[in-house]
Design a protein around this motif. Sequence first.
Motif, PDB file in Angstrom:
ATOM      1  N   THR A 149      72.125  78.444  76.345  1.00 42.67           N
ATOM      2  CA  THR A 149      71.951  79.899  76.397  1.00 42.67           C
ATOM      3  C   THR A 149      71.120  80.325  77.608  1.00 42.67           C
ATOM      4  O   THR A 149      70.551  79.494  78.316  1.00 42.67           O
ATOM      5  CB  THR A 149      71.254  80.411  75.114  1.00 42.67           C
ATOM      6  N   GLY A 150      71.045  81.633  77.768  1.00 44.89           N
ATOM      7  CA  GLY A 150      70.268  82.189  78.862  1.00 44.89           C
ATOM      8  C   GLY A 150      68.778  82.001  78.708  1.00 44.89           C
ATOM      9  O   GLY A 150      68.018  82.311  79.637  1.00 44.89           O
ATOM     10  N   GLU A 151      68.343  81.501  77.559  1.00 42.68           N
ATOM     11  CA  GLU A 151      66.920  81.271  77.325  1.00 42.68           C
ATOM     12  C   GLU A 151      66.530  79.804  77.498  1.00 42.68           C
ATOM     13  O   GLU A 151      65.418  79.411  77.134  1.00 42.68           O
ATOM     14  CB  GLU A 151      66.540  81.759  75.927  1.00 42.68           C
ATOM     15  N   ASP A 152      67.420  78.997  78.072  1.00 42.34           N
ATOM     16  CA  ASP A 152      67.140  77.574  78.227  1.00 42.34           C
ATOM     17  C   ASP A 152      66.406  77.234  79.524  1.00 42.34           C
ATOM     18  O   ASP A 152      66.173  76.051  79.803  1.00 42.34           O
ATOM     19  CB  ASP A 152      68.441  76.769  78.148  1.00 42.34           C
ATOM     20  N   GLY A 153      66.084  78.234  80.326  1.00 42.29           N
ATOM     21  CA  GLY A 153      65.324  77.990  81.541  1.00 42.29           C
ATOM     22  C   GLY A 153      66.117  77.348  82.651  1.00 42.29           C
ATOM     23  O   GLY A 153      65.537  76.713  83.548  1.00 42.29           O
ATOM     24  N   LEU A 154      67.428  77.524  82.648  1.00 39.41           N
ATOM     25  CA  LEU A 154      68.295  76.927  83.663  1.00 39.41           C
ATOM     26  C   LEU A 154      68.644  77.948  84.741  1.00 39.41           C
ATOM     27  O   LEU A 154      68.616  79.151  84.495  1.00 39.41           O
ATOM     28  CB  LEU A 154      69.591  76.432  83.015  1.00 39.41           C
ATOM     29  N   ALA A 155      68.972  77.460  85.915  1.00 35.42           N
ATOM     30  CA  ALA A 155      69.539  78.341  86.931  1.00 35.42           C
ATOM     31  C   ALA A 155      70.842  78.912  86.372  1.00 35.42           C
ATOM     32  O   ALA A 155      71.621  78.183  85.753  1.00 35.42           O
ATOM     33  CB  ALA A 155      69.810  77.580  88.220  1.00 35.42           C
ATOM     34  N   LYS A 157      74.697  80.626  85.950  1.00 36.77           N
ATOM     35  CA  LYS A 157      75.994  80.536  86.616  1.00 36.77           C
ATOM     36  C   LYS A 157      75.958  81.486  87.828  1.00 36.77           C
ATOM     37  O   LYS A 157      75.397  82.559  87.717  1.00 36.77           O
ATOM     38  CB  LYS A 157      77.122  80.968  85.670  1.00 36.77           C
ATOM     39  N   PRO A 158      76.461  81.100  88.996  1.00 30.96           N
ATOM     40  CA  PRO A 158      77.390  80.000  89.303  1.00 30.96           C
ATOM     41  C   PRO A 158      76.764  78.641  89.593  1.00 30.96           C
ATOM     42  O   PRO A 158      77.459  77.733  90.056  1.00 30.96           O
ATOM     43  CB  PRO A 158      78.120  80.521  90.545  1.00 30.96           C
ATOM     44  N   SER A 159      75.472  78.476  89.371  1.00 30.57           N
ATOM     45  CA  SER A 159      74.883  77.140  89.489  1.00 30.57           C
ATOM     46  C   SER A 159      75.578  76.183  88.525  1.00 30.57           C
ATOM     47  O   SER A 159      76.048  76.584  87.461  1.00 30.57           O
ATOM     48  CB  SER A 159      73.390  77.196  89.158  1.00 30.57           C
ATOM     49  N   HIS A 160      75.601  74.917  88.887  1.00 29.34           N
ATOM     50  CA  HIS A 160      76.191  73.902  88.012  1.00 29.34           C
ATOM     51  C   HIS A 160      75.347  73.636  86.768  1.00 29.34           C
ATOM     52  O   HIS A 160      75.831  73.030  85.803  1.00 29.34           O
ATOM     53  CB  HIS A 160      76.339  72.582  88.783  1.00 29.34           C
ATOM     54  N   GLU A 161      74.084  74.092  86.770  1.00 33.12           N
ATOM     55  CA  GLU A 161      73.148  73.671  85.725  1.00 33.12           C
ATOM     56  C   GLU A 161      73.595  73.966  84.293  1.00 33.12           C
ATOM     57  O   GLU A 161      73.452  73.102  83.417  1.00 33.12           O
ATOM     58  CB  GLU A 161      71.763  74.264  85.984  1.00 33.12           C
ATOM     59  N   PRO A 162      74.106  75.179  83.992  1.00 35.50           N
ATOM     60  CA  PRO A 162      74.502  75.410  82.592  1.00 35.50           C
ATOM     61  C   PRO A 162      75.554  74.417  82.095  1.00 35.50           C
ATOM     62  O   PRO A 162      75.423  73.871  80.983  1.00 35.50           O
ATOM     63  CB  PRO A 162      75.045  76.843  82.618  1.00 35.50           C
ATOM     64  N   TYR A 163      76.585  74.164  82.912  1.00 38.90           N
ATOM     65  CA  TYR A 163      77.629  73.249  82.452  1.00 38.90           C
ATOM     66  C   TYR A 163      77.206  71.792  82.550  1.00 38.90           C
ATOM     67  O   TYR A 163      77.582  70.973  81.701  1.00 38.90           O
ATOM     68  CB  TYR A 163      78.935  73.524  83.204  1.00 38.90           C
ATOM     69  N   SER A 164      76.418  71.440  83.552  1.00 41.88           N
ATOM     70  CA  SER A 164      75.899  70.070  83.618  1.00 41.88           C
ATOM     71  C   SER A 164      75.023  69.776  82.402  1.00 41.88           C
ATOM     72  O   SER A 164      75.077  68.680  81.824  1.00 41.88           O
ATOM     73  CB  SER A 164      75.102  69.869  84.904  1.00 41.88           C
ATOM     74  N   THR A 165      74.232  70.769  81.980  1.00 38.95           N
ATOM     75  CA  THR A 165      73.389  70.608  80.791  1.00 38.95           C
ATOM     76  C   THR A 165      74.245  70.462  79.544  1.00 38.95           C
ATOM     77  O   THR A 165      73.950  69.641  78.655  1.00 38.95           O
ATOM     78  CB  THR A 165      72.440  71.805  80.657  1.00 38.95           C
ATOM     79  N   ALA A 166      75.313  71.251  79.460  1.00 42.91           N
ATOM     80  CA  ALA A 166      76.213  71.145  78.300  1.00 42.91           C
ATOM     81  C   ALA A 166      76.828  69.754  78.217  1.00 42.91           C
ATOM     82  O   ALA A 166      76.934  69.178  77.122  1.00 42.91           O
ATOM     83  CB  ALA A 166      77.302  72.204  78.391  1.00 42.91           C
ATOM     84  N   VAL A 167      77.225  69.202  79.365  1.00 44.24           N
ATOM     85  CA  VAL A 167      77.804  67.854  79.374  1.00 44.24           C
ATOM     86  C   VAL A 167      76.789  66.847  78.852  1.00 44.24           C
ATOM     87  O   VAL A 167      77.115  65.963  78.048  1.00 44.24           O
ATOM     88  CB  VAL A 167      78.281  67.476  80.791  1.00 44.24           C
ATOM     89  N   GLU A 168      75.544  66.968  79.289  1.00 47.59           N
ATOM     90  CA  GLU A 168      74.493  66.067  78.810  1.00 47.59           C
ATOM     91  C   GLU A 168      74.322  66.185  77.295  1.00 47.59           C
ATOM     92  O   GLU A 168      74.171  65.176  76.591  1.00 47.59           O
ATOM     93  CB  GLU A 168      73.169  66.399  79.495  1.00 47.59           C
TER      94      GLU A 168
END
Length: 229
Positions: A149-155, A157-168
Amino acid sequence: MSTERVPSTDGHDTSTLAVLWDMDGTLIESQPLWDAAFTRLCEERGGTVTRAVLASLAGASEPGTRALIAATGAAASAEDPVAYEVTDAMNVEVGDLVVSQPPLVDGSQEITAELASRGVIQAIVSASRRRLVEAVAGALGDAITVLVTGEDGLAPKPSHEPYSTAVERVGVPVRRCVVVEDSATGLASARAAGLATIQIGNAPLLPHDGSVRLVRSLRDVTPSLLGVD
């Protein structure tokens, strides 16, 4: 528009084990709610909301939304307290509506339930606040087990971080995951993470990326298209 099976990103012929869903505009029809709240709140503060600004609102992160609020003239800048005030008010207004009755896109319950019955891990990857994401996941029963979610402290979208985190979090190799998205920022995020991607819409949002599959609606997203055996 293609209905062919999504290939793995490295050429291996393996089945999909996880599907990563965007939320707003993909699983729920929430954009009209965001547009209405944004327009009213900005205009109440003297802003002028144009079609171009509203078009940019889809898929925007909270910092991006604050920049759009400033672009209307309702706030002096994205860091103006007024921009934060409007963003918070939007989240409360839309959140209350979504929590009380999630506006699920036609076909969302069926496809997520079908994938769950086949043992496919499913995640929601959204810039929305956790309260909204949890409400939508709840409306889809036990099908969705991972939330970003937007509260996870990630960069955002369009940064890769949200989807890279989901993969993890799903614990599945990138090549065995597929993303379903409807915005240019979301597609860019998924592709930056190296993921096979399906876009819902009438025209390609990343026209130079021939690997993105295009379908017209969620009803066109099938287990076969997703690469699920």
